[in-house]
Design a protein around this motif. Structure first.
Motif, PDB file in Angstrom:
ATOM      1  N   LYS A  88       0.836  -1.214   0.000  1.00 33.03           N
ATOM      2  CA  LYS A  88       0.000   0.000   0.000  1.00 33.03           C
ATOM      3  C   LYS A  88       0.864   1.254   0.000  1.00 33.03           C
ATOM      4  O   LYS A  88       0.535   2.243  -0.671  1.00 33.03           O
ATOM      5  CB  LYS A  88      -0.935  -0.003   1.210  1.00 33.03           C
ATOM      6  N   LEU A  89       1.967   1.231   0.740  1.00 34.19           N
ATOM      7  CA  LEU A  89       2.878   2.378   0.745  1.00 34.19           C
ATOM      8  C   LEU A  89       3.503   2.581  -0.633  1.00 34.19           C
ATOM      9  O   LEU A  89       3.675   3.728  -1.083  1.00 34.19           O
ATOM     10  CB  LEU A  89       3.973   2.200   1.806  1.00 34.19           C
ATOM     11  N   VAL A  90       3.835   1.492  -1.305  1.00 28.13           N
ATOM     12  CA  VAL A  90       4.371   1.583  -2.667  1.00 28.13           C
ATOM     13  C   VAL A  90       3.335   2.240  -3.585  1.00 28.13           C
ATOM     14  O   VAL A  90       3.669   3.136  -4.369  1.00 28.13           O
ATOM     15  CB  VAL A  90       4.783   0.193  -3.205  1.00 28.13           C
ATOM     16  N   ASP A  91       2.083   1.809  -3.466  1.00 30.32           N
ATOM     17  CA  ASP A  91       1.021   2.401  -4.280  1.00 30.32           C
ATOM     18  C   ASP A  91       0.868   3.892  -3.986  1.00 30.32           C
ATOM     19  O   ASP A  91       0.680   4.698  -4.906  1.00 30.32           O
ATOM     20  CB  ASP A  91      -0.309   1.678  -4.051  1.00 30.32           C
ATOM     21  N   ARG A  92       0.949   4.252  -2.710  1.00 29.78           N
ATOM     22  CA  ARG A  92       0.828   5.671  -2.338  1.00 29.78           C
ATOM     23  C   ARG A  92       2.002   6.483  -2.891  1.00 29.78           C
ATOM     24  O   ARG A  92       1.817   7.614  -3.372  1.00 29.78           O
ATOM     25  CB  ARG A  92       0.751   5.817  -0.816  1.00 29.78           C
ATOM     26  N   LEU A  93       3.199   5.918  -2.842  1.00 32.90           N
ATOM     27  CA  LEU A  93       4.371   6.601  -3.404  1.00 32.90           C
ATOM     28  C   LEU A  93       4.212   6.793  -4.910  1.00 32.90           C
ATOM     29  O   LEU A  93       4.508   7.866  -5.446  1.00 32.90           O
ATOM     30  CB  LEU A  93       5.648   5.812  -3.124  1.00 32.90           C
ATOM     31  N   LYS A  94       3.768   5.736  -5.593  1.00 29.15           N
ATOM     32  CA  LYS A  94       3.557   5.832  -7.043  1.00 29.15           C
ATOM     33  C   LYS A  94       2.523   6.900  -7.369  1.00 29.15           C
ATOM     34  O   LYS A  94       2.704   7.686  -8.303  1.00 29.15           O
ATOM     35  CB  LYS A  94       3.075   4.486  -7.605  1.00 29.15           C
ATOM     36  N   SER A  95       1.449   6.904  -6.621  1.00 28.80           N
ATOM     37  CA  SER A  95       0.387   7.882  -6.856  1.00 28.80           C
ATOM     38  C   SER A  95       0.897   9.304  -6.635  1.00 28.80           C
ATOM     39  O   SER A  95       0.637  10.204  -7.445  1.00 28.80           O
ATOM     40  CB  SER A  95      -0.794   7.588  -5.926  1.00 28.80           C
ATOM     41  N   LEU A  96       1.628   9.511  -5.544  1.00 30.47           N
ATOM     42  CA  LEU A  96       2.176  10.833  -5.247  1.00 30.47           C
ATOM     43  C   LEU A  96       3.144  11.273  -6.342  1.00 30.47           C
ATOM     44  O   LEU A  96       3.052  12.394  -6.859  1.00 30.47           O
ATOM     45  CB  LEU A  96       2.876  10.818  -3.883  1.00 30.47           C
ATOM     46  N   ALA A  97       4.064  10.382  -6.700  1.00 26.72           N
ATOM     47  CA  ALA A  97       5.032  10.708  -7.746  1.00 26.72           C
ATOM     48  C   ALA A  97       4.331  10.959  -9.082  1.00 26.72           C
ATOM     49  O   ALA A  97       4.691  11.897  -9.808  1.00 26.72           O
ATOM     50  CB  ALA A  97       6.059   9.603  -7.886  1.00 26.72           C
ATOM     51  N   GLY A  98       3.304  10.169  -9.379  1.00 31.79           N
ATOM     52  CA  GLY A  98       2.543  10.365 -10.605  1.00 31.79           C
ATOM     53  C   GLY A  98       1.859  11.739 -10.615  1.00 31.79           C
ATOM     54  O   GLY A  98       1.824  12.410 -11.649  1.00 31.79           O
ATOM     55  N   SER A  99       1.330  12.154  -9.479  1.00 37.16           N
ATOM     56  CA  SER A  99       0.696  13.463  -9.371  1.00 37.16           C
ATOM     57  C   SER A  99       1.702  14.588  -9.606  1.00 37.16           C
ATOM     58  O   SER A  99       1.341  15.677 -10.059  1.00 37.16           O
ATOM     59  CB  SER A  99       0.062  13.666  -7.994  1.00 37.16           C
ATOM     60  N   LEU A 100       2.963  14.317  -9.299  1.00 34.71           N
ATOM     61  CA  LEU A 100       4.021  15.319  -9.482  1.00 34.71           C
ATOM     62  C   LEU A 100       4.689  15.186 -10.845  1.00 34.71           C
ATOM     63  O   LEU A 100       5.596  15.970 -11.177  1.00 34.71           O
ATOM     64  CB  LEU A 100       5.084  15.167  -8.370  1.00 34.71           C
ATOM     65  N   GLY A 101       4.280  14.178 -11.618  1.00 39.22           N
ATOM     66  CA  GLY A 101       4.873  13.985 -12.938  1.00 39.22           C
ATOM     67  C   GLY A 101       6.251  13.344 -12.878  1.00 39.22           C
ATOM     68  O   GLY A 101       7.071  13.527 -13.777  1.00 39.22           O
ATOM     69  N   ILE A 102       6.512  12.583 -11.826  1.00 35.33           N
ATOM     70  CA  ILE A 102       7.817  11.929 -11.640  1.00 35.33           C
ATOM     71  C   ILE A 102       7.617  10.428 -11.793  1.00 35.33           C
ATOM     72  O   ILE A 102       6.925   9.799 -10.987  1.00 35.33           O
ATOM     73  CB  ILE A 102       8.401  12.231 -10.248  1.00 35.33           C
ATOM     74  N   PRO A 103       8.231   9.818 -12.806  1.00 37.15           N
ATOM     75  CA  PRO A 103       8.108   8.360 -12.953  1.00 37.15           C
ATOM     76  C   PRO A 103       8.999   7.657 -11.926  1.00 37.15           C
ATOM     77  O   PRO A 103      10.135   8.071 -11.690  1.00 37.15           O
ATOM     78  CB  PRO A 103       8.607   8.092 -14.381  1.00 37.15           C
TER      79      PRO A 103
END
Length: 197
Positions: free
Chosen positions: A178-193
């Protein structure tokens, strides 16, 4: 009389030879057991290190590094995200970082099934009632978890008076996902792959 003396000498010599032979046999047996244990110990360490310790340690380290980098980026007053509220993103990054900081290797490491089986066999061979023992973990792991339990208790005491019902349970592997998913979502919102699975 000489025959009696010769018989006594032969008996003593045979007795000494039997003792020396037995001593060498016992020493060889002990050396063999020691060498076998050392070989199995090294093999077990190598396997645990390569298959469990390194992959889990690397994953946790990468996640902590990524979350720290995002906190640092979002803390910079010069960074302005294209979409969304920087403070809201920063708060999420800090929460993720805090949860990762609380994560312990023992929270996500798989159980040592071989050690548990060995403990069960030991209890069976000792003819001990296994209801009196926690065979789910060996003594070293049990001591480590006891210390971690005390650390958790101290943390809760420092956080104010919260009941054990309110206390947060230790994270498990699913919580890391779940933390990985949250990190991906946050980074995606910032435009960071992110290079995360």
């Amino acid at each position: 009389m000489e025959d009696d003396w010769a018989d006594d000498t032969t008996a003593i010599r045979d007795s000494e030879w039997a003792k020396i032979s037995s001593d060498f046999q016992n020493a060889g047996y002990r050396e063999g057991i020691t060498a076998g244990k050392e070989g199995a110990l090294q093999e077990g360490f190598d396997e645990g290190y390569a298959e469990t310790g390194v992959p889990i340690g690397r994953e946790i380290g990468n996640l902590r590094g990524i979350s720290s980098a995002l906190v640092s980026l979002l803390s910079s007053p010069t960074f302005v995200p294209e979409h969304g509220d920087r403070e809201q993103f920063l708060q999420e990054a800090r929460l993720i970082s805090m949860e990762l900081a609380e994560l312990r290797f023992s929270d996500v490491a798989p159980p040592d099934l071989q050690a548990e089986q060995h403990a069960r066999e030991h209890l069976e061979s000792a003819d001990v009632d296994d209801r009196d023992f926690d065979v789910e973990m060996n003594e070293e792991v049990k001591q480590k978890r006891d210390v971690e339990g005390l650390e958790d208790l101290m943390t809760r005491m420092g956080a104010g008076s919260i009941s054990s019902a309110e206390a947060k349970a230790r994270p498990i592997k699913a919580d890391v996902a779940k933390l990985v998913d949250r990190l991906k979502s946050l980074a995606g919102s910032l435009g960071i792959p992110l290079p995360l699975p």
